[in-house]
Motif scaffolding. Structure first.
Motif, mmCIF file in Angstrom:
data_model
loop_
_atom_site.group_PDB
_atom_site.id
_atom_site.type_symbol
_atom_site.label_atom_id
_atom_site.label_comp_id
_atom_site.label_asym_id
_atom_site.label_seq_id
_atom_site.Cartn_x
_atom_site.Cartn_y
_atom_site.Cartn_z
ATOM 1 N N VAL A 112 7.974 -11.981 9.925
ATOM 2 C CA VAL A 112 8.893 -11.616 8.806
ATOM 3 C C VAL A 112 9.705 -10.610 9.253
ATOM 4 C CG1 VAL A 112 7.634 -12.256 6.809
ATOM 5 C CG2 VAL A 112 7.415 -9.879 7.451
ATOM 6 N N LEU A 113 11.082 -10.581 8.921
ATOM 7 C CA LEU A 113 12.203 -9.463 8.996
ATOM 8 C C LEU A 113 11.940 -7.875 8.659
ATOM 9 C CD1 LEU A 113 15.222 -11.503 8.904
ATOM 10 C CD2 LEU A 113 14.131 -10.762 10.839
ATOM 11 N N THR A 114 11.123 -7.763 7.560
ATOM 12 C CA THR A 114 11.180 -6.628 7.079
ATOM 13 C C THR A 114 9.776 -6.100 6.759
ATOM 14 O OG1 THR A 114 11.509 -7.230 4.659
ATOM 15 C CG2 THR A 114 13.370 -6.930 5.857
ATOM 16 N N GLU A 115 9.496 -4.791 6.458
ATOM 17 C CA GLU A 115 8.265 -4.174 6.299
ATOM 18 C C GLU A 115 7.946 -4.368 4.717
ATOM 19 O OE1 GLU A 115 7.572 -0.071 7.702
ATOM 20 O OE2 GLU A 115 9.192 -0.307 9.257
ATOM 21 N N VAL A 116 9.090 -4.581 3.805
ATOM 22 C CA VAL A 116 8.582 -4.783 2.609
ATOM 23 C C VAL A 116 8.143 -6.195 2.550
ATOM 24 C CG1 VAL A 116 10.014 -5.157 0.341
ATOM 25 C CG2 VAL A 116 10.455 -3.149 1.656
ATOM 26 N N GLU A 117 8.740 -7.025 3.203
ATOM 27 C CA GLU A 117 8.386 -8.343 3.017
ATOM 28 C C GLU A 117 6.805 -8.648 3.491
ATOM 29 O OE1 GLU A 117 9.037 -12.607 1.853
ATOM 30 O OE2 GLU A 117 9.497 -10.601 1.215
ATOM 31 N N ALA A 118 6.550 -7.966 4.584
ATOM 32 C CA ALA A 118 5.202 -7.752 5.149
ATOM 33 C C ALA A 118 4.154 -7.293 4.241
ATOM 34 C CB ALA A 118 5.154 -7.222 6.483
ATOM 35 N N ASP A 119 4.618 -6.201 3.563
ATOM 36 C CA ASP A 119 3.618 -5.677 2.491
ATOM 37 C C ASP A 119 3.519 -6.579 1.286
ATOM 38 O OD1 ASP A 119 3.658 -3.318 3.911
ATOM 39 O OD2 ASP A 119 4.941 -2.302 2.987
ATOM 40 N N ARG A 120 4.400 -7.115 0.997
ATOM 41 C CA ARG A 120 4.398 -8.151 -0.142
ATOM 42 C C ARG A 120 3.221 -9.294 0.008
ATOM 43 N NH1 ARG A 120 5.850 -12.904 -1.980
ATOM 44 N NH2 ARG A 120 7.008 -13.585 -0.136
ATOM 45 N N ILE A 121 3.707 -9.905 1.252
ATOM 46 C CA ILE A 121 2.893 -11.181 1.769
ATOM 47 C C ILE A 121 1.466 -10.815 2.077
ATOM 48 C CG2 ILE A 121 2.859 -12.867 3.623
ATOM 49 C CD1 ILE A 121 5.774 -12.943 3.477
ATOM 50 N N PHE A 122 1.251 -9.838 2.642
ATOM 51 C CA PHE A 122 -0.011 -9.225 3.001
ATOM 52 C C PHE A 122 -1.032 -8.903 1.744
ATOM 53 C CE2 PHE A 122 -3.422 -6.771 4.688
ATOM 54 C CZ PHE A 122 -3.442 -7.129 5.799
ATOM 55 N N ALA A 123 -0.208 -8.416 0.856
ATOM 56 C CA ALA A 123 -1.012 -8.007 -0.430
ATOM 57 C C ALA A 123 -1.243 -9.329 -1.128
ATOM 58 C CB ALA A 123 -0.051 -7.086 -1.234
ATOM 59 N N ALA A 124 -0.404 -10.244 -1.261
ATOM 60 C CA ALA A 124 -0.666 -11.490 -1.813
ATOM 61 C C ALA A 124 -1.981 -12.317 -1.245
ATOM 62 C CB ALA A 124 0.765 -12.573 -1.793
ATOM 63 N N LEU A 125 -1.856 -12.653 0.148
ATOM 64 C CA LEU A 125 -2.684 -13.209 0.976
ATOM 65 C C LEU A 125 -4.008 -12.687 0.829
ATOM 66 C CD1 LEU A 125 -0.518 -14.491 3.718
ATOM 67 C CD2 LEU A 125 -1.516 -15.976 1.928
ATOM 68 N N ALA A 126 -4.075 -11.329 0.674
ATOM 69 C CA ALA A 126 -5.249 -10.714 0.719
ATOM 70 C C ALA A 126 -6.102 -10.561 -0.616
ATOM 71 C CB ALA A 126 -5.166 -9.147 0.855
ATOM 72 N N ASP A 127 -5.431 -10.980 -1.661
ATOM 73 C CA ASP A 127 -5.947 -11.028 -3.108
ATOM 74 C C ASP A 127 -7.007 -12.160 -3.155
ATOM 75 O OD1 ASP A 127 -6.315 -10.789 -5.702
ATOM 76 O OD2 ASP A 127 -4.726 -12.196 -6.204
ATOM 77 N N GLY A 128 -8.304 -11.807 -3.069
ATOM 78 C CA GLY A 128 -9.408 -12.622 -3.025
ATOM 79 C C GLY A 128 -9.901 -12.864 -1.837
ATOM 80 N N GLY A 129 -9.332 -12.354 -0.679
ATOM 81 C CA GLY A 129 -9.344 -12.525 0.570
ATOM 82 C C GLY A 129 -10.138 -11.349 1.203
ATOM 83 N N GLN A 130 -10.164 -11.300 2.595
ATOM 84 C CA GLN A 130 -10.806 -10.150 3.328
ATOM 85 C C GLN A 130 -9.771 -9.821 4.313
ATOM 86 O OE1 GLN A 130 -14.417 -11.332 5.210
ATOM 87 N NE2 GLN A 130 -14.855 -8.983 5.803
ATOM 88 N N VAL A 131 -9.633 -8.226 4.293
ATOM 89 C CA VAL A 131 -8.740 -7.834 5.385
ATOM 90 C C VAL A 131 -9.561 -7.205 6.610
ATOM 91 C CG1 VAL A 131 -7.300 -5.596 5.780
ATOM 92 C CG2 VAL A 131 -7.064 -6.791 3.734
ATOM 93 N N GLN A 132 -9.096 -7.963 7.615
ATOM 94 C CA GLN A 132 -9.945 -7.563 8.904
ATOM 95 C C GLN A 132 -9.217 -6.428 9.674
ATOM 96 O OE1 GLN A 132 -9.335 -11.080 8.613
ATOM 97 N NE2 GLN A 132 -11.330 -10.882 7.976
ATOM 98 N N GLN A 133 -7.722 -6.149 9.701
ATOM 99 C CA GLN A 133 -6.806 -5.202 10.124
ATOM 100 C C GLN A 133 -5.728 -4.793 9.364
ATOM 101 O OE1 GLN A 133 -5.899 -5.345 14.093
ATOM 102 N NE2 GLN A 133 -4.073 -4.017 14.142
ATOM 103 N N PRO A 134 -5.858 -3.675 8.423
ATOM 104 C CA PRO A 134 -4.984 -3.467 7.484
ATOM 105 C C PRO A 134 -3.452 -3.279 8.214
ATOM 106 C CG PRO A 134 -6.681 -1.750 7.220
ATOM 107 C CD PRO A 134 -6.989 -2.880 8.357
#
Length: 143
Positions: free
Chosen positions: A90-112
């Motif tokens: 993605v192009l922005t940190e804001v978009e990365a934060d949004r997408i990461f949080a959405a995909l992590a919901d109910g998932g498992q973070v290996q590297q924050p």
């Protein structure tokens, strides 16, 4: 050299429709084609599908950005996603934060998500469906 297109094909253990809806809401994915087993012009042989599977997804194509992926429900195969990650840039940190949080919901973070020497934000997670994602910020999406 010949022209070739490589597209990921994801098999879900009876939850393909749920996964497609999750990617639609979290990644703005666009479903281009959705074909259920009951819609097949050539029905499977009697007993080939588990009871109730006629409403499951036989084949789907969906887009995340400009990338097309394919998916379906498996019916009996041993499903396991291993040895690969889908890299999402993605192009922005804001978009990365949004997408990461959405995909992590109910998932498992290996590297924050964190700053690396190549990116202001990079992280790895496995979503609730077992798909591994690498989220990366770059100013140039052609990389």
């Amino acid at each position: 050299m010949f022209n070739v297109l490589v597209q990921p094909y994801l098999f879900f253990d009876g939850c393909c429709e749920e996964a497609l809806e999750f990617y639609r809401s979290s990644l703005d994915a666009q479903v281009d084609l959705l074909l259920r087993y009951r819609d097949s012009p050539e029905p499977p042989p009697v007993g080939a599908l588990p009871p109730g599977f006629e409403n499951k997804i036989m084949h789907a194509t969906f887009r995340i950005g400009t990338t097309t992926l394919m998916a379906s429900d498996s019916h009996g195969e041993n499903i396991g996603f291993g040895g690969f990650s889908l890299a999402l840039t993605v192009l922005t940190e804001v978009e990365a934060d949004r997408i990461f949080a959405a995909l992590a919901d109910g998932g498992q973070v290996q590297q924050p998500l964190a700053k690396t020497f190549w990116s202001p934000r990079f992280g790895i997670l496995t979503d609730r469906f077992g798909i591994s994602w690498m989220i990366n910020v770059t100013a140039d999406l052609s990389q």
